[in-house]
Design an enzyme around this catalytic site. Structure first.
Site, mmCIF file in Angstrom:
data_model
loop_
_atom_site.group_PDB
_atom_site.id
_atom_site.type_symbol
_atom_site.label_atom_id
_atom_site.label_comp_id
_atom_site.label_asym_id
_atom_site.label_seq_id
_atom_site.Cartn_x
_atom_site.Cartn_y
_atom_site.Cartn_z
ATOM 1 C CE LYS A 179 -4.533 -1.510 1.568
ATOM 2 N NZ LYS A 179 -5.578 -1.255 2.404
ATOM 3 C CE LYS A 219 -6.704 -7.394 -1.036
ATOM 4 N NZ LYS A 219 -8.021 -6.704 -0.920
ATOM 5 C CE LYS A 235 -13.806 -2.308 1.302
ATOM 6 N NZ LYS A 235 -12.461 -1.835 2.339
HETATM 7 P P1 ATP Z 1 -8.581 -1.857 0.614
HETATM 8 O O1 ATP Z 1 -8.119 -1.809 -0.586
HETATM 9 O O2 ATP Z 1 -9.113 -0.521 1.196
HETATM 10 O O3 ATP Z 1 -7.819 -2.571 1.684
HETATM 11 P P2 ATP Z 1 -10.087 -4.355 0.699
HETATM 12 O O4 ATP Z 1 -10.910 -4.738 -0.688
HETATM 13 O O5 ATP Z 1 -8.868 -4.954 1.030
HETATM 14 O O6 ATP Z 1 -10.046 -2.798 0.623
HETATM 15 P P3 ATP Z 1 -10.622 -4.355 3.603
HETATM 16 O O7 ATP Z 1 -11.609 -3.640 4.057
HETATM 17 O O8 ATP Z 1 -9.113 -4.177 3.689
HETATM 18 O O9 ATP Z 1 -11.202 -4.369 2.111
HETATM 19 O O10 ATP Z 1 -10.964 -5.853 3.884
HETATM 20 C C1 ATP Z 1 -12.330 -6.510 4.292
HETATM 21 C C2 ATP Z 1 -12.409 -7.952 4.262
HETATM 22 O O11 ATP Z 1 -12.371 -8.844 2.992
HETATM 23 C C3 ATP Z 1 -11.080 -8.402 5.043
HETATM 24 O O12 ATP Z 1 -11.409 -9.700 5.613
HETATM 25 C C4 ATP Z 1 -10.286 -8.844 3.776
HETATM 26 O O13 ATP Z 1 -9.380 -10.050 4.178
HETATM 27 C C5 ATP Z 1 -11.410 -9.352 2.687
HETATM 28 N N1 ATP Z 1 -10.981 -9.427 1.340
HETATM 29 C C6 ATP Z 1 -10.443 -8.206 1.055
HETATM 30 N N2 ATP Z 1 -10.068 -8.382 -0.446
HETATM 31 C C7 ATP Z 1 -10.510 -9.701 -0.515
HETATM 32 C C8 ATP Z 1 -10.444 -10.625 -1.991
HETATM 33 N N3 ATP Z 1 -10.130 -10.076 -3.150
HETATM 34 N N4 ATP Z 1 -10.683 -11.846 -1.786
HETATM 35 C C9 ATP Z 1 -11.111 -12.265 -0.621
HETATM 36 N N5 ATP Z 1 -11.244 -11.678 0.508
HETATM 37 C C10 ATP Z 1 -11.069 -10.173 0.431
HETATM 38 MG MG MG Z 2 -7.510 -4.427 2.532
#
Ligand code: ATP
Ligand code: MG
Length: 330
Positions: free
Chosen positions: A112, A193, A196
């Site tokens: 990040k 992956k 968001k």
């Molecule tokens: P950011 O990019 O802001 O970190 P994010 O998509 O990684 O957003 P988080 O809020 O960090 O989302 O994570 C929320 C939950 O979703 C966590 O348990 C994380 O492990 C899960 N998660 C995030 N992305 C994935 C993915 N691509 N596949 C499976 N689980 C995911």
């Molecule tokens: Mg995340």
């Protein structure tokens, strides 16, 4: 009943399919079998660039989406992190027990910070706040995606070390990761992956997308130059990702999919998956809108959740303060 805790960041206007399959689906299912606390972790969200107004609105929309997906405030505790000051109180203590080298090994920070113009100390200490989130509630299980495994490992190390140094204080938590959906990939770049904050809009299937938008994103997902629906994550990451999504949402198996689409190419496969995704997730947006319309009720649910969480968190803080030699909070 085992205690469960997990959090999600309000870092976009909508959660995505990876959040849903990797974590949120388990959150909903675990409400009845465990004593579950779920948190919109807005304090984590300020570790990257943000706008205060947008952040506040995203926290509301996040909570509404969680309710729309099936969280029930009568069966779990749903709250917003910043309403429970004990999280940062414990984070300070844990930070003082964390080695600088130990924290420097966290790969999410490396990923990040490489993408940010400006890297904050908050982004660096993020995993320590996450450890505090979890340890405050004597958590047994943490339903998360694979990307959080390393942070969970740090949380466990900190709990074990603190208990060893200052006496039994924290429960050592276990990650709860569903193998098949542990990492949902970006639809446009299947080596990455789905995220968001860092995915191209095309590669990220948002839960609040219009059903037709969802269909379009599935149909234009990157696959490969073969035409064989076969599960091979190494050599066919795009197709394998779609198969994982299909099996998770469509109540089928990889073997059945391979048999069903043998010799039929990707078009039919993607079209059918697009329908499954749109049918399953389509209703979430409308439900979210309904929940957002009653502002007073949503605020009431979150206040109630924060009160329940604080009650538990304050007990852990009292105990931890005593162990560490602090004066008790007044
Ligand atoms: P950011 O990019 O802001 O970190 P994010 O998509 O990684 O957003 P988080 O809020 O960090 O989302 O994570 C929320 C939950 O979703 C966590 O348990 C994380 O492990 C899960 N998660 C995030 N992305 C994935 C993915 N691509 N596949 C499976 N689980 C995911
Ligand atoms: Mg995340």
């Amino acid at each position: 009943k085992p205690r469960v805790f997990s959090g999600i960041q309000p870092t976009s206007d909508s959660f995505h399919l990876g959040n849903y399959l990797g974590a949120l689906r388990q959150w909903v299912a675990m409400q009845d079998t465990t004593d579950a606390l779920y948190c919109v972790v807005d304090q984590h969200a300020i570790t990257v660039d943000h706008d205060p107004k947008v952040l506040h609105e995203r926290s509301r929309v996040s909570a509404a989406q969680l309710l729309a997906l099936g969280l029930d405030p009568e069966r779990c505790t749903l709250f917003v992190q910043s309403q429970v000051p004990e999280h940062t109180m414990l984070a300070w203590i844990l930070g003082s027990e964390t080695g600088f080298g130990e924290a420097s090994r966290m790969t999410q920070f490396k990923d990040k910070s490489a993408k940010q113009e400006r890297t904050t100390v908050g982004l660096f200490t993020y995993p320590i706040l996450m450890a505090a989130d979890i340890l405050l509630y004597r958590t047994d299980q943490v339903p998360v995606g694979e990307d959080q495994r390393q942070h969970l490992e740090l949380t466990r190390d900190l709990a074990i070390r603190f208990n060893g140094t200052f006496g039994e204080t924290f429960t050592v938590p276990e990650p709860y990761i569903v193998k098949e959906t542990a990492t949902i990939k970006d639809l446009a770049e299947p080596e990455k992956k789905m995220s968001k904050s860092s995915t191209s809009p095309r590669g990220c299937l948002y839960l609040l997308d219009e059903p037709n938008q969802m269909r379009k994103k599935i149909k234009s997902a990157v696959t490969d130059s073969e035409a064989e629906v076969r599960f091979d994550p190494e050599r066919k990451p795009g197709v394998s990702n779609l198969m994982n999504i299909y099996t998770a949402l469509g109540n089928t198996t990889v073997e059945k999919l391979e048999a069903e689409y043998a010799g039929r190419g990707y078009g039919d496969f993607k079209g059918d998956l697009a329908d499954v995704v749109a049918d399953t997730l389509g209703p979430v947006a409308l439900r979210t809108k309904e929940i957002l319309a009653d502002k007073a009720e949503l605020d009431r649910i979150l206040t109630m959740g924060a009160e329940k969480a604080r009650h538990l968190a304050s007990r852990t803080i009292a105990k931890t303060y005593k162990k560490i030699g602090f004066y008790p909070p007044v």
